[in-house]
Write a protein that holds these residues in place. Structure first.
Motif, mmCIF file in Angstrom:
data_model
loop_
_atom_site.group_PDB
_atom_site.id
_atom_site.type_symbol
_atom_site.label_atom_id
_atom_site.label_comp_id
_atom_site.label_asym_id
_atom_site.label_seq_id
_atom_site.Cartn_x
_atom_site.Cartn_y
_atom_site.Cartn_z
ATOM 1 N N GLY A 22 -18.610 6.117 1.984
ATOM 2 C CA GLY A 22 -18.346 6.793 3.349
ATOM 3 C C GLY A 22 -17.674 5.603 4.317
ATOM 4 N N LYS A 23 -16.757 4.875 3.558
ATOM 5 C CA LYS A 23 -16.109 4.144 4.374
ATOM 6 C C LYS A 23 -14.754 4.680 5.192
ATOM 7 N N ASN A 24 -14.144 3.833 5.908
ATOM 8 C CA ASN A 24 -12.985 4.549 6.517
ATOM 9 C C ASN A 24 -11.819 4.619 5.887
ATOM 10 N N GLU A 25 -11.085 5.513 5.718
ATOM 11 C CA GLU A 25 -10.026 5.645 4.482
ATOM 12 C C GLU A 25 -8.826 4.499 4.876
ATOM 13 N N GLN A 26 -8.557 4.563 6.039
ATOM 14 C CA GLN A 26 -7.597 3.377 6.508
ATOM 15 C C GLN A 26 -7.872 2.032 6.013
ATOM 16 N N GLU A 27 -9.197 1.603 6.454
ATOM 17 C CA GLU A 27 -9.660 0.468 6.080
ATOM 18 C C GLU A 27 -9.675 0.096 4.634
ATOM 19 N N ILE A 28 -9.978 1.311 3.843
ATOM 20 C CA ILE A 28 -9.866 1.098 2.233
ATOM 21 C C ILE A 28 -8.798 0.794 1.824
ATOM 22 N N ASN A 29 -7.471 1.561 2.212
ATOM 23 C CA ASN A 29 -6.327 1.428 1.953
ATOM 24 C C ASN A 29 -5.893 0.060 2.230
ATOM 25 N N ASP A 30 -6.229 -0.503 3.289
ATOM 26 C CA ASP A 30 -6.014 -1.995 3.788
ATOM 27 C C ASP A 30 -6.431 -2.984 2.468
ATOM 28 N N ILE A 31 -7.611 -3.001 2.418
ATOM 29 C CA ILE A 31 -8.234 -3.862 1.422
ATOM 30 C C ILE A 31 -7.713 -3.673 0.073
ATOM 31 N N VAL A 32 -7.482 -2.371 -0.262
ATOM 32 C CA VAL A 32 -6.948 -2.110 -1.601
ATOM 33 C C VAL A 32 -5.321 -2.593 -1.752
ATOM 34 N N GLU A 33 -4.747 -2.502 -0.708
ATOM 35 C CA GLU A 33 -3.455 -2.892 -0.858
ATOM 36 C C GLU A 33 -3.381 -4.489 -1.007
ATOM 37 N N GLU A 34 -4.195 -5.088 -0.033
ATOM 38 C CA GLU A 34 -4.501 -6.528 -0.023
ATOM 39 C C GLU A 34 -4.793 -7.038 -1.421
ATOM 40 N N LEU A 35 -5.426 -6.308 -1.973
ATOM 41 C CA LEU A 35 -6.095 -6.981 -3.273
ATOM 42 C C LEU A 35 -5.089 -6.716 -4.305
ATOM 43 N N GLU A 36 -4.123 -5.720 -4.433
ATOM 44 C CA GLU A 36 -3.223 -5.337 -5.172
ATOM 45 C C GLU A 36 -2.103 -6.519 -5.132
ATOM 46 N N GLY B 70 10.008 -5.824 -1.273
ATOM 47 C CA GLY B 70 8.609 -5.384 -1.707
ATOM 48 C C GLY B 70 7.982 -4.718 -0.611
ATOM 49 N N PRO B 71 6.491 -4.550 -1.011
ATOM 50 C CA PRO B 71 5.540 -3.806 -0.067
ATOM 51 C C PRO B 71 5.221 -4.979 1.132
ATOM 52 N N LYS B 72 4.460 -4.522 1.870
ATOM 53 C CA LYS B 72 3.955 -5.153 2.939
ATOM 54 C C LYS B 72 2.953 -6.002 2.848
ATOM 55 N N ARG B 73 2.998 -7.617 3.435
ATOM 56 C CA ARG B 73 1.766 -8.157 3.130
ATOM 57 C C ARG B 73 0.861 -8.422 4.426
ATOM 58 N N LYS B 74 -0.388 -8.750 4.162
ATOM 59 C CA LYS B 74 -1.313 -8.876 5.356
ATOM 60 C C LYS B 74 -1.324 -10.377 5.738
#
Lengths: 248, 108
Positions: A22-36, B70-74
């Motif tokens: 039940g987490k926020n989708e935007q926040e999920i995308n954020d952390i998944v992209e960061e880890l990727e 490439g993609p964006k970075r935080k």
């Protein structure tokens, strides 16, 4: 940017785990992209996903989930949609059969089953995403989760014969409005969720029945076609969708 | 307090310090940590911490295009609250490390 199969698998599971928590989708995308991004850099330097997350994937997913707030409005938003969608489904099917009489028990019972089902599916996905299980066990869990609502529906059906609750019957006008309301709900959900699913699935399930009623097919043949064809069509549709997903 | 909790507190202070030296992103933070000898820190463990630090308003993030495309970075930077917290950590740390050094020095 392309990370390894193992990393992709982990990121996919993390997304499912957080979504079903039940987490926020935007926040999920954020952390998944960061880890990727991190995994990509790490893999360039010869490290793999186990080096990054350490311990067990489940512990790591849990650590992340602990730091993310529950997206209550996001979760609550789905409940009326699911109930509305589910009810429209039952309404449309019964309207095609020409039987629109509902006992109070059913009116309360069916939405409750949808909610229980929703909760169960969430819990099952969360568990499956964080635990390494054999394919057989995964399917076993999913089948049990899939059977529960059917069992509950049958339960309500029989209970209805034993317990008298006030009933509401819809006349011809009622049936017509039920069909219109149901179809609008499906279209509404499709627009809202930007997905064709709630239009295609009812179409595949109900259209064959309506079309066959128009033909001269009768008796057993009709019964067999009616009971198999819709599910076959939905099965084929789901297969096509999952093939498409794998390609992207 | 378990040893992992103590490490977490120290790690948070170190992250504040790294981010305080200039805008940076996750992988770069880990490289700097490892270069300073924090090899026992699992790479992924900084992300739950960063999530909490952001929630507490110690850091701010911006998405930027990676120079190589490439993609964006935080990218992370310290807020004024984060800077205050960093100063607090420095004080706490010098008190703790001073005491530990004194004690160990006596023993040795």
């Amino acid at each position: 940017m392309q990370v390894s199969k193992e990393s992709q698998e982990f990121l996919k599971n993390l997304r499912v785990y957080l979504l079903s928590s039940g987490k926020n989708e935007q926040e999920i995308n954020d952390i998944v992209e960061e880890l990727e991004d991190h995994l990509y850099e790490a893999e360039k330097n010869g490290k793999d996903v186990d080096d990054i997350i350490g311990q067990s994937p489940k512990d790591y997913m849990n650590q992340l989930a602990d730091e993310m707030p529950l997206d209550l409005t996001g979760v609550l938003k789905f409940i009326p949609i699911i109930i509305l969608g589910g009810f429209s489904f039952i309404l449309l099917e019964d309207a095609i059969r020409g039987n629109l009489e509902y006992a109070l028990l059913e009116i309360i019972g069916y939405p409750s089953v949808f909610l229980i089902n929703l909760f169960l599916i969430g819990a099952a996905f969360k568990y499956l995403a964080s635990t390494k299980l054999s394919t057989t066990k995964q399917w076993l869990i999913l089948s049990i989760v899939g059977m529960v609502p059917t069992a509950l529906f049958i339960g309500i059906y029989y209970l209805d014969h034993f317990i008298e609750t006030p009933a509401f019957q819809l006349g011809t006008f009622g049936v017509a409005s039920a069909v219109v309301v149901s179809i609008s709900v499906f279209i509404g959900i499709a627009v809202w969720s930007k997905s064709w699913v709630t239009i295609i699935i009812p179409l595949l399930l109900f259209l064959p029945k309506v079309l066959i009623d128009m033909t001269r097919i009768q008796g057993d043949t009709k019964l067999i076609i009616n009971s198999i064809l819709p599910f076959l069509l939905v099965g084929i549709y789901l297969l096509i969708v999952s093939k498409k997903e794998q390609q992207t | 307090m378990s040893s992992s909790q103590i490490l977490k507190g120290i790690l948070e202070g170190c992250l504040l310090s790294i981010i305080g030296k200039g805008e940076t992103y996750g992988y770069e933070m880990i490289e700097k940590l490892h270069a300073s000898g924090f090899t026992m820190v699992k790479e992924g463990s900084i992300y739950p911490l960063l999530l909490r630090m952001k929630k507490e308003g110690l850091v701010a993030t911006t998405q930027k295009k990676v120079p190589s495309g490439g993609p964006k970075r935080k990218y992370y930077s310290l807020t004024s609250k984060g800077e205050e917290e960093l100063e607090e950590f420095k004080k706490r740390w010098s008190a703790i490390s001073g005491s530990v050094d004194t004690l160990l020095g006596k023993d040795g």
